[in-house]
Design a protein around this motif. Structure first.
Motif, PDB file in Angstrom:
ATOM      1  N   SER A 166       0.819  -1.219   0.000  1.00 29.55           N
ATOM      2  CA  SER A 166       0.000   0.000   0.000  1.00 29.55           C
ATOM      3  C   SER A 166       0.845   1.258   0.000  1.00 29.55           C
ATOM      4  CB  SER A 166      -0.924   0.006   1.221  1.00 29.55           C
ATOM      5  OG  SER A 166      -0.132  -0.065   2.415  1.00 29.55           O
ATOM      6  N   SER A 167       2.118   1.170   0.362  1.00 28.27           N
ATOM      7  CA  SER A 167       2.994   2.336   0.404  1.00 28.27           C
ATOM      8  C   SER A 167       4.424   1.871   0.154  1.00 28.27           C
ATOM      9  CB  SER A 167       2.898   3.023   1.778  1.00 28.27           C
ATOM     10  OG  SER A 167       3.854   4.061   1.870  1.00 28.27           O
ATOM     11  N   ILE A 168       5.203   2.765  -0.427  1.00 29.50           N
ATOM     12  CA  ILE A 168       6.610   2.452  -0.612  1.00 29.50           C
ATOM     13  C   ILE A 168       7.478   3.380   0.223  1.00 29.50           C
ATOM     14  CG2 ILE A 168       6.307   1.522  -2.948  1.00 29.50           C
ATOM     15  CD1 ILE A 168       7.242   4.229  -4.027  1.00 29.50           C
ATOM     16  N   ARG A 169       6.881   4.048   1.154  1.00 29.18           N
ATOM     17  CA  ARG A 169       7.669   4.852   2.089  1.00 29.18           C
ATOM     18  C   ARG A 169       8.357   3.911   3.061  1.00 29.18           C
ATOM     19  NH1 ARG A 169       4.736   9.866   4.684  1.00 29.18           N
ATOM     20  NH2 ARG A 169       6.833   9.851   5.646  1.00 29.18           N
ATOM     21  N   PRO A 170       9.641   4.091   3.277  1.00 32.16           N
ATOM     22  CA  PRO A 170      10.383   3.131   4.109  1.00 32.16           C
ATOM     23  C   PRO A 170       9.802   2.931   5.494  1.00 32.16           C
ATOM     24  CG  PRO A 170      11.885   4.610   2.973  1.00 32.16           C
ATOM     25  CD  PRO A 170      10.514   5.136   2.751  1.00 32.16           C
ATOM     26  N   ASP A 171       9.301   3.986   6.123  1.00 36.03           N
ATOM     27  CA  ASP A 171       8.825   3.863   7.505  1.00 36.03           C
ATOM     28  C   ASP A 171       7.432   3.266   7.609  1.00 36.03           C
ATOM     29  OD1 ASP A 171       7.733   5.999   6.209  1.00 36.03           O
ATOM     30  OD2 ASP A 171       7.693   7.318   7.973  1.00 36.03           O
ATOM     31  N   GLU A 172       6.718   3.100   6.454  1.00 39.05           N
ATOM     32  CA  GLU A 172       5.359   2.563   6.489  1.00 39.05           C
ATOM     33  C   GLU A 172       5.286   1.116   6.022  1.00 39.05           C
ATOM     34  OE1 GLU A 172       3.030   5.160   4.145  1.00 39.05           O
ATOM     35  OE2 GLU A 172       3.126   6.851   5.553  1.00 39.05           O
ATOM     36  N   LEU A 173       6.410   0.526   5.635  1.00 42.14           N
ATOM     37  CA  LEU A 173       6.404  -0.856   5.156  1.00 42.14           C
ATOM     38  C   LEU A 173       6.411  -1.839   6.319  1.00 42.14           C
ATOM     39  CD1 LEU A 173       9.011  -0.497   2.270  1.00 42.14           C
ATOM     40  CD2 LEU A 173       6.542  -0.809   2.014  1.00 42.14           C
ATOM     41  N   ASP A 174       5.779  -2.979   6.071  1.00 39.53           N
ATOM     42  CA  ASP A 174       5.835  -4.055   7.061  1.00 39.53           C
ATOM     43  C   ASP A 174       7.097  -4.885   6.882  1.00 39.53           C
ATOM     44  OD1 ASP A 174       3.373  -3.354   8.160  1.00 39.53           O
ATOM     45  OD2 ASP A 174       2.265  -4.548   6.672  1.00 39.53           O
ATOM     46  N   LEU A 175       7.549  -5.002   5.615  1.00 36.72           N
ATOM     47  CA  LEU A 175       8.633  -5.940   5.334  1.00 36.72           C
ATOM     48  C   LEU A 175       9.409  -5.438   4.101  1.00 36.72           C
ATOM     49  CD1 LEU A 175       9.918  -8.729   6.005  1.00 36.72           C
ATOM     50  CD2 LEU A 175       8.321  -9.727   4.351  1.00 36.72           C
ATOM     51  N   ALA A 176      10.733  -5.579   4.128  1.00 39.82           N
ATOM     52  CA  ALA A 176      11.588  -5.209   2.989  1.00 39.82           C
ATOM     53  C   ALA A 176      12.857  -6.039   3.038  1.00 39.82           C
ATOM     54  CB  ALA A 176      11.937  -3.717   3.022  1.00 39.82           C
ATOM     55  N   VAL A 177      13.401  -6.324   1.858  1.00 42.87           N
ATOM     56  CA  VAL A 177      14.645  -7.087   1.744  1.00 42.87           C
ATOM     57  C   VAL A 177      15.647  -6.239   0.961  1.00 42.87           C
ATOM     58  CG1 VAL A 177      15.747  -9.135   0.769  1.00 42.87           C
ATOM     59  CG2 VAL A 177      13.519  -9.322   1.849  1.00 42.87           C
ATOM     60  N   ARG A 178      16.874  -6.164   1.462  1.00 39.25           N
ATOM     61  CA  ARG A 178      17.914  -5.389   0.794  1.00 39.25           C
ATOM     62  C   ARG A 178      19.095  -6.284   0.479  1.00 39.25           C
ATOM     63  NH1 ARG A 178      19.795  -0.266   3.823  1.00 39.25           N
ATOM     64  NH2 ARG A 178      17.780   0.435   3.041  1.00 39.25           N
ATOM     65  N   ILE A 179      19.676  -6.041  -0.725  1.00 35.87           N
ATOM     66  CA  ILE A 179      20.894  -6.729  -1.132  1.00 35.87           C
ATOM     67  C   ILE A 179      21.996  -5.683  -1.269  1.00 35.87           C
ATOM     68  CG2 ILE A 179      22.008  -8.146  -2.884  1.00 35.87           C
ATOM     69  CD1 ILE A 179      19.275  -9.198  -3.661  1.00 35.87           C
TER      70      ILE A 179
END
Length: 578
Positions: A166-179
């Motif tokens: 629903s959002s791509i703002r970093p502080d509003e995400l539930d989950l993210a993966v970084r390489i």
């Protein structure tokens, strides 16, 4: 155009060598062009293969890392908040183990991190990782981006989120993966790439530091970047050839759409095409030596054959021009020495025969000039004497004295019958005396004389200019009611002297001027020979056949008569010269 033997020999040598050299240079040029084209294709293909392998490795890492977003353990750790500490720790360890497996699947060292932003946690394939919200938000990027701060060094980083978030703002995400991909691994790849050929590869993007192999020439890289910075801002690949440090380099660049960076490589062309160019130089040197040898042989033939013939021809031409004292020097003891000896004997005989005739012609010419000069006498003597008588009766002693002085100077000048010339200064001083006599008799006469100091010493025959002034007074100003004007001007234009005499009299029609100029060229037998005709023939006899008289309407209203001859043995400044 006539060519002598020496020139023909040189032309023959050149005509033989030039096509051979042109063909050789064309073939070597084509060879160099073909080799350069193949080198460009090979370099671009090598770069394309390298970038394809790099992209495949990155995509493989993405393929094994992005499924972490939907992994059951990750989702359980995210949403099952009812787990106790031990199951939670166990789930965390399982996630870290999967991240390590994903990280180890790549061909180089990397870091895979799972973020739980709302919980303020993160799990990394590196056991030493500690979650930092500021670092997480600052490094957040949905595409590959270069960063100077990736925990343990600089490199490329990219963040993945679940599809349909629903959002791509970093502080509003539930989950993210970084390489995270680190710079030293790219340097290792460039070292491996460089080891297979003689180039100097590096990665470049405007606004970022270069990623280069560890043995790169930094100064040359900076110069290459300066040249390319205005050309490779877009996503394009290509090449260019430039000179650096007196060496020619092939610079190829290839764009990576995945990283949005360019791979750049610089290969010295001299290592490939240098031997061909060196061979071309050696061929040119050999050709020049062959040409020099041929020129030497042709010169020897020219010196021993053509030069004696040329001296004989020149001797004949000198005698033809009247130089009967010319003799040939015998510089050789071959067949031509006999011809030269006989030529000298013939020239001596001709000189003896002609000198007598020439001496007679000189005496006849001197007599003619004296006769022409003797014809120029004043026609106003009685009028001048009458003026003196009248002024004496009127008790005007000043006018009588002036007229007597002027007449004395006038006749002293005209009665000298030798053939010695006078300077322009002396002749115009006499003209001034002549005009003063007329001005005393006619006060309405005005005149001016202009003689530059640089021209004063030019020698001319006596009484050359006075007849022109006399014609201007007698024929030009005879019917002038106003003030009569006579202007005398001496100027130098290019290499000729011009003596101009102008008046504001009645002038002449164009037909009359043409007739007068035709009569000037008549010989003495066909013309009565007086006045302007005498001046013209004396001018021709003294200054040569290229001297002339020009007659044309004057700018002040009457006629302009101009004496023109070539300057001799004097250097002056001409009109218009600095």
């Amino acid at each position: 155009m006539q060519f002598n033997i020496f020139q023909k020999m040189i032309l023959l040598l050149v005509s033989l060598l030039v096509p051979v050299m042109a063909l050789y240079y064309y073939s070597t040029h084509r060879s160099v062009s073909v080799i350069q084209d193949e080198l460009i294709k090979s370099s671009l293909n090598r770069m394309a293969l390298f970038m394809a392998q790099l992209d495949a490795s990155i995509e493989k890492l993405e393929l094994v890392s992005t499924p972490i977003l939907v992994d059951m353990n990750v989702l359980e750790y995210l949403y099952n908040l009812s787990l106790s500490d031990y199951p939670m720790l166990k789930t965390r360890l399982l996630i870290q183990e999967k991240l390590s497996l994903a990280s180890n699947s790549g061909n180089w060292r990397n870091e895979v991190i799972v973020y739980f932003p709302k919980r303020g946690e993160g799990i990394s394939s590196s056991p030493a990782y500690r979650f930092d919200r500021t670092e997480y938000e600052n490094q957040f990027s949905l595409g590959w981006r270069f960063s100077e701060k990736l925990g343990i060094g600089s490199g490329f980083t990219r963040t993945y989120v679940t599809t349909g978030s629903s959002s791509i703002r970093p502080d509003e995400l539930d989950l993210a993966v970084r390489i995270n991909l680190f710079q030293w691994d790219f340097e290792n790849l460039l070292d491996t790439y460089k080891a297979s050929h003689s180039g100097d590869p590096f990665f470049f993007k405007t606004g970022y530091s270069l990623i280069a192999n560890r043995s790169a020439d930094e100064e040359r890289m900076e110069r290459i970047v300066t040249v390319l910075s205005g050309r490779i801002d877009g996503g394009e690949s290509g090449y260019m050839i430039r000179w650096f440090d007196d060496k020619q380099y092939l610079i190829t660049y290839y764009y990576s759409a995945l990283l949005d960076w360019h791979l750049i490589d610089a290969v010295p062309l001299d290592q490939v095409v240098g031997p061909i160019k060196q061979q071309r130089v050696l061929f040119a040197v050999a050709s020049v030596l062959l040409l020099i040898t041929g020129v030497g042989a042709a010169f020897a033939l020219y010196w021993n054959v053509q030069m004696p013939i040329f001296r004989l021809v020149r001797g004949v031409q000198r005698i033809k021009r009247g130089d009967y004292s010319y003799r040939l020097k015998k510089n050789s003891n071959n067949e031509f020495s006999f011809l030269m000896q006989n030529f000298n004997e013939m020239a001596a005989q001709i000189q003896d025969l002609i000198e007598n005739v020439l001496q007679s012609q000189i005496h006849a010419r001197d007599a003619t000039l004296k006769q022409l000069q003797a014809q120029i006498h004043p026609h106003f003597l009685y009028n001048s004497l009458g003026f003196i008588i009248n002024m004496t009766k009127m008790k005007n002693d000043r006018a009588v004295i002036d007229m007597a002085h002027h007449l004395s100077d006038y006749f002293r000048y005209t009665t000298r019958m030798d053939n010695r010339g006078v300077s322009l200064k002396e002749e115009l001083a006499f003209v001034h005396t002549y005009l003063e006599i007329h001005r005393l008799r006619n006060e309405s006469l005005a005149y001016s004389i202009e003689l530059p100091e640089a021209l004063e010493r030019i020698r001319i025959p006596r009484l050359l200019i006075q007849p022109l002034v006399e014609n201007a007074l007698v024929h030009g100003l005879e019917h002038v009611d106003d003030i009569g004007r006579v202007q005398i001007r001496v100027v130098a234009r290019e290499d000729r002297v011009h003596v101009e005499v102008e008046d504001n009299g009645s002038g002449m029609e164009a037909v009359s001027i043409a007739k007068l100029l035709t009569e000037l060229r008549l010989p003495a037998d066909d013309y009565a020979g007086c006045g302007l005709w005498n001046v013209y023939h004396r001018l021709q006899g003294h200054f040569g056949g290229d001297s002339e008289i020009a007659v044309q309407p004057s700018a002040i209203g009457g006629l302009k008569v101009e004496l023109i001859w070539r300057m001799q043995n004097i250097v002056i400044k001409t009109e218009g010269s600095p």
